[in-house]
Design an enzyme around this catalytic site. Structure first.
Site, mmCIF file in Angstrom:
data_model
loop_
_atom_site.group_PDB
_atom_site.id
_atom_site.type_symbol
_atom_site.label_atom_id
_atom_site.label_comp_id
_atom_site.label_asym_id
_atom_site.label_seq_id
_atom_site.Cartn_x
_atom_site.Cartn_y
_atom_site.Cartn_z
ATOM 1 N N LYS A 1 0.830 -1.203 0.000
ATOM 2 C CA LYS A 1 0.000 0.000 0.000
ATOM 3 C C LYS A 1 0.867 1.256 0.000
ATOM 4 C CE LYS A 1 -2.935 2.418 3.055
ATOM 5 N NZ LYS A 1 -3.389 2.368 4.425
ATOM 6 N N ASP B 1 -7.110 1.139 0.527
ATOM 7 C CA ASP B 1 -7.180 1.376 1.967
ATOM 8 C C ASP B 1 -8.592 1.026 2.431
ATOM 9 O OD1 ASP B 1 -8.840 3.424 1.187
ATOM 10 O OD2 ASP B 1 -7.889 4.955 2.432
#
Ligand code: SF4
Length: 245
Positions: A135, A153
């Site tokens: 991420k 997310d």
């Protein structure tokens, strides 16, 4: 696995996700023209540090901490020039300060040793930095203009599921599903659009479906609208087994 709205979209005649994604991106881009990263930074290294600090806390909190941090630490070397305990104190307010300090110092060391002190653009190189998971690497690469994946997310996950763009719960699998349908040119801005839509309209507990520009494209819209405020649609809705559209 999360409850799937993929089949619900078919039952409601909303069209295939591949066909819905274009209007979804277009409408969100109009609705949230200001959707950008909320972290504040002035350099590639500051971007990397900010994203690393943003784990498990808010961007507002990170910005509060980095305002002073970036005055004190200007180059990768600076993070290694002080005792770890000192850096821990300086990032304390972002939480998980010991692990974050360890990750930042490790990443800065590798930056200096292998990348001439510069933040790499390639995802594979970014992933070699200690403490940088997929991420973080995706966020940094996208902000540097080299998106090679799609950031997933908590907002991106929730909205992708509600919009019936994925039936998965695992971020890596969700990213893979999104990569198949989101045009590559939109990989960098798509997460920002979902994140801002999630913050402003499609809240986890109180989605404002009646104000949502995606209501006619969203397989969970009417379920949410009719279930009343404060109700999580995932708790109300039991879509039957669905084939992938
Ligand atoms: S219609 Fe409702 S559930 Fe669907 S994206 Fe909009 S706010 Fe979220």
């Amino acid at each position: 696995m999360a409850r799937s709205y993929v089949g619900e979209a078919r039952r409601r005649g909303l069209g295939r996700r591949r066909d819905r994604i274009g209007p979804i991106v277009e409408r969100l881009a109009l609705e949230h023209a200001d959707a950008t990263i909320a972290l504040r930074f002035r350099s590639d290294v500051e971007l990397l540090i900010s994203v690393m600090l943003s784990a498990q806390t808010t961007d507002v909190n990170v910005n509060r901490v980095t305002e002073r941090l970036f005055e004190k630490y200007r180059r990768p070397e600076d993070y290694l020039a002080v005792p770890a305990e000192e850096l821990e104190q300086d990032v304390f307010a972002t939480g998980f300060y010991r692990q974050k300090t360890k990750s930042i110092r490790g990443a800065m060391r590798v930056l200096l040793e292998e990348f001439d002190g510069k933040v790499p653009r390639r995802l594979d190189d970014l992933l070699r930095l200690p403490g940088v998971a997929r991420k973080t690497a995706n966020v940094v690469a996208a902000e540097l203009g080299h998106a090679q994946g799609i950031v997933v997310d908590t907002h991106v996950r929730r909205l992708s599921q509600r919009l019936g763009l994925t039936r998965n719960d695992d971020p890596v699998k969700i990213e893979r599903d999104l990569q198949r349908i989101v045009p590559r040119a939109d990989w960098a801005r798509f997460p920002h659009l979902l994140i801002w839509h999630g913050r402003r309209i499609c809240d986890a507990r109180r989605p404002l479906c009646e104000e949502c520009v995606l209501a006619d494209l969203c397989p969970s819209a009417r379920v949410v609208a009719s279930s009343g405020p404060g109700t999580d649609p995932a708790l109300n809705h039991e879509p039957t087994a669905a084939r992938v559209l």
